[in-house]
Design a protein around this motif. Structure first.
Motif: not given
Length: 135
Positions: A6-15
């Motif tokens: 399952l892939r989640v797209i985010t603006d802040d991968v590290a967080r």
């Protein structure tokens, strides 16, 4: 056919990766600064940057925009996980509760607002259903 991830797209991968590492106790495998995976024996939670979206189809995914998917993790003791996450998770959507289908479940949101369910089978039928799933 097998569900692999399952892939989640985010603006802040590290967080987001840091949040899931702390919440699950798993260490992420980083491919690039824009993509990491938290692997379990039964599946992978992939976390990708919004910068990866155009590689699939521009505009096809938006970060922090999910209100229909629940990310679920099978755990040995959901009440112990709840105690461990108290003070880390900002707000629990639902405290540990035994659901009608036999799982004791804990619901909360990740920093992007995605709903997360940690659960432990507690009835004989639920325990049997998940007997072959590695934890």
């Amino acid at each position: 056919m097998n569900l692999v991830s399952l892939r989640v797209i985010t603006d802040d991968v590290a967080r987001l990766v840091g949040f899931y590492e702390r919440a699950t106790g798993l260490r992420a495998a980083w491919a690039t600064e824009d993509f990491a995976e938290l692997r379990t024996p039964s599946g992978t939670l992939a976390i990708g940057s919004t910068r990866t979206v155009p590689l699939f189809a521009p505009g096809s995914a938006h970060p922090a925009d999910n209100r229909s998917v629940i990310i679920e993790f099978l755990v040995d003791d959901v009440d112990a996980v709840h105690r461990n996450l108290t003070g880390f998770v900002g707000e629990f959507v639902k405290e540990p509760t035994t659901m009608p289908w036999g799982n004791r479940a804990l619901l909360f949101r990740d920093p992007d607002g995605n709903l997360v369910n940690f659960f432990t089978p507690v009835t004989p039928a639920a325990v049997e259903k998940f007997a072959d799933v590695a934890r």
